[in-house]
Design a protein around this motif. Structure first.
Motif, PDB file in Angstrom:
ATOM      1  N   GLY A 206       0.820  -1.198   0.000  1.00 23.68           N
ATOM      2  CA  GLY A 206       0.000   0.000   0.000  1.00 23.68           C
ATOM      3  C   GLY A 206       0.860   1.255   0.000  1.00 23.68           C
ATOM      4  N   TRP A 207       0.283   2.319  -0.511  1.00 23.25           N
ATOM      5  CA  TRP A 207       0.902   3.652  -0.452  1.00 23.25           C
ATOM      6  C   TRP A 207       0.028   4.552   0.421  1.00 23.25           C
ATOM      7  N   PHE A 208       0.686   5.255   1.317  1.00 23.56           N
ATOM      8  CA  PHE A 208       0.022   6.219   2.181  1.00 23.56           C
ATOM      9  C   PHE A 208       0.792   7.527   2.111  1.00 23.56           C
ATOM     10  N   ARG A 209       0.128   8.611   2.495  1.00 19.17           N
ATOM     11  CA  ARG A 209       0.838   9.883   2.523  1.00 19.17           C
ATOM     12  C   ARG A 209       0.491  10.630   3.802  1.00 19.17           C
ATOM     13  N   GLN A 210       1.410  11.480   4.206  1.00 23.70           N
ATOM     14  CA  GLN A 210       1.197  12.241   5.436  1.00 23.70           C
ATOM     15  C   GLN A 210       1.807  13.620   5.332  1.00 23.70           C
ATOM     16  N   THR A 211       1.066  14.601   5.832  1.00 25.56           N
ATOM     17  CA  THR A 211       1.555  15.958   5.955  1.00 25.56           C
ATOM     18  C   THR A 211       1.448  16.368   7.425  1.00 25.56           C
ATOM     19  N   PRO A 212       2.272  17.306   7.863  1.00 25.09           N
ATOM     20  CA  PRO A 212       2.243  17.729   9.268  1.00 25.09           C
ATOM     21  C   PRO A 212       0.860  18.209   9.682  1.00 25.09           C
ATOM     22  N   GLY A 213       0.402  17.718  10.816  1.00 25.96           N
ATOM     23  CA  GLY A 213      -0.875  18.157  11.346  1.00 25.96           C
ATOM     24  C   GLY A 213      -2.078  17.442  10.789  1.00 25.96           C
ATOM     25  N   ARG A 214      -1.853  16.501   9.868  1.00 28.13           N
ATOM     26  CA  ARG A 214      -2.973  15.761   9.291  1.00 28.13           C
ATOM     27  C   ARG A 214      -2.775  14.267   9.508  1.00 28.13           C
ATOM     28  N   GLU A 215      -3.884  13.558   9.506  1.00 33.25           N
ATOM     29  CA  GLU A 215      -3.796  12.104   9.644  1.00 33.25           C
ATOM     30  C   GLU A 215      -3.229  11.494   8.370  1.00 33.25           C
ATOM     31  N   ARG A 216      -2.656  10.326   8.542  1.00 32.81           N
ATOM     32  CA  ARG A 216      -2.139   9.596   7.399  1.00 32.81           C
ATOM     33  C   ARG A 216      -3.301   9.242   6.459  1.00 32.81           C
ATOM     34  N   GLU A 217      -3.078   9.441   5.162  1.00 32.14           N
ATOM     35  CA  GLU A 217      -4.115   9.184   4.160  1.00 32.14           C
ATOM     36  C   GLU A 217      -3.765   7.966   3.319  1.00 32.14           C
ATOM     37  N   PHE A 218      -4.763   7.178   3.058  1.00 33.22           N
ATOM     38  CA  PHE A 218      -4.597   6.053   2.147  1.00 33.22           C
ATOM     39  C   PHE A 218      -4.590   6.569   0.713  1.00 33.22           C
ATOM     40  N   VAL A 219      -3.614   6.125  -0.070  1.00 36.04           N
ATOM     41  CA  VAL A 219      -3.517   6.538  -1.465  1.00 36.04           C
ATOM     42  C   VAL A 219      -3.960   5.412  -2.390  1.00 36.04           C
ATOM     43  N   ALA A 220      -3.274   4.289  -2.302  1.00 34.77           N
ATOM     44  CA  ALA A 220      -3.585   3.156  -3.178  1.00 34.77           C
ATOM     45  C   ALA A 220      -2.935   1.905  -2.629  1.00 34.77           C
ATOM     46  N   ALA A 221      -3.425   0.752  -3.065  1.00 30.71           N
ATOM     47  CA  ALA A 221      -2.835  -0.514  -2.644  1.00 30.71           C
ATOM     48  C   ALA A 221      -3.041  -1.558  -3.730  1.00 30.71           C
ATOM     49  N   ILE A 222      -2.164  -2.559  -3.703  1.00 27.13           N
ATOM     50  CA  ILE A 222      -2.266  -3.655  -4.663  1.00 27.13           C
ATOM     51  C   ILE A 222      -2.032  -4.963  -3.928  1.00 27.13           C
TER      52      ILE A 222
ATOM     53  N   SER B  89      -3.007  -8.599   1.280  1.00 25.37           N
ATOM     54  CA  SER B  89      -4.235  -7.888   0.947  1.00 25.37           C
ATOM     55  C   SER B  89      -3.943  -6.521   0.359  1.00 25.37           C
ATOM     56  N   TYR B  90      -4.972  -5.792   0.031  1.00 24.93           N
ATOM     57  CA  TYR B  90      -4.853  -4.413  -0.458  1.00 24.93           C
ATOM     58  C   TYR B  90      -5.719  -3.502   0.410  1.00 24.93           C
ATOM     59  N   ALA B  91      -5.471  -3.585   1.700  1.00 21.67           N
ATOM     60  CA  ALA B  91      -6.280  -2.885   2.692  1.00 21.67           C
ATOM     61  C   ALA B  91      -6.088  -1.369   2.633  1.00 21.67           C
ATOM     62  N   ARG B  92      -7.124  -0.655   3.091  1.00 23.67           N
ATOM     63  CA  ARG B  92      -7.082   0.800   3.149  1.00 23.67           C
ATOM     64  C   ARG B  92      -6.599   1.295   4.510  1.00 23.67           C
ATOM     65  N   LEU B  93      -6.615   0.427   5.499  1.00 29.57           N
ATOM     66  CA  LEU B  93      -6.271   0.838   6.863  1.00 29.57           C
ATOM     67  C   LEU B  93      -4.792   0.616   7.130  1.00 29.57           C
ATOM     68  N   ALA B  94      -4.132   1.634   7.654  1.00 33.03           N
ATOM     69  CA  ALA B  94      -2.693   1.560   7.891  1.00 33.03           C
ATOM     70  C   ALA B  94      -2.333   0.475   8.900  1.00 33.03           C
ATOM     71  N   ASN B  95      -3.226   0.196   9.845  1.00 32.44           N
ATOM     72  CA  ASN B  95      -2.885  -0.798  10.871  1.00 32.44           C
ATOM     73  C   ASN B  95      -2.924  -2.233  10.343  1.00 32.44           C
ATOM     74  N   ARG B  96      -3.288  -2.407   9.092  1.00 34.12           N
ATOM     75  CA  ARG B  96      -3.228  -3.739   8.466  1.00 34.12           C
ATOM     76  C   ARG B  96      -1.836  -4.068   7.948  1.00 34.12           C
ATOM     77  N   TYR B  97      -0.962  -3.078   7.942  1.00 34.64           N
ATOM     78  CA  TYR B  97       0.364  -3.265   7.368  1.00 34.64           C
ATOM     79  C   TYR B  97       1.411  -3.413   8.474  1.00 34.64           C
ATOM     80  N   GLN B  98       2.318  -4.357   8.285  1.00 31.85           N
ATOM     81  CA  GLN B  98       3.316  -4.659   9.304  1.00 31.85           C
ATOM     82  C   GLN B  98       4.671  -4.009   9.014  1.00 31.85           C
ATOM     83  N   PHE B  99       4.927  -3.694   7.766  1.00 33.14           N
ATOM     84  CA  PHE B  99       6.246  -3.211   7.368  1.00 33.14           C
ATOM     85  C   PHE B  99       6.096  -1.863   6.671  1.00 33.14           C
TER      86      PHE B  99
END
Length: 123
Positions: free
Chosen positions: A35-51, A102-112
């Protein structure tokens, strides 16, 4: 254990394109969902895409229609092609690996997680 390294970030102007790459090592790449996520200061991490390990794709609303995710098993990489970039796309982009494939949208599904690569879009 899995190591993920992102590359391809940089400074571009609004409307231009950029391709990010996530290189994996240390565990069978074919087993991982990425998965790809993005983050900017002061904002929550956003889901971008996953495969998923099978190649199924999942996009966040911010990416749909502009970004494309793909994986190359021979190179053990996952790319994120970003088109028609906007200033609001400025962020640190991180790739993440899920051992369940998986191709989950939630960051807590990813271990690495990788360290991230900075993308800056100027107006």
């Amino acid at each position: 254990q899995v190591q993920l390294v992102e590359s391809g970030g940089g400074l571009v102007q609004a409307g231009e394109s950029l391709q990010l790459s996530c290189a994996a090592s240390g565990r069978s790449f074919r087993d991982l969902g990425i998965g790809w996520f993005r983050q900017t200061p002061g904002r929550e991490r956003e889901f971008v895409a996953a495969i998923s390990r099978e190649g199924s794709r999942n996009y966040g609303s911010l990416a749909r229609g502009r970004f494309a995710i793909a994986r190359d098993h021979s190179k053990k990489t996952v790319s994120l092609q970003m088109n028609t970039l906007r200033t609001e796309d400025t962020a640190v982009y991180c790739c993440a690996g899920d051992s369940d494939g998986s191709y989950a949208r939630l960051a807590n599904r990813y271990q690495f997680w990788g360290q991230g690569t900075q993308v800056t879009v100027s107006s």
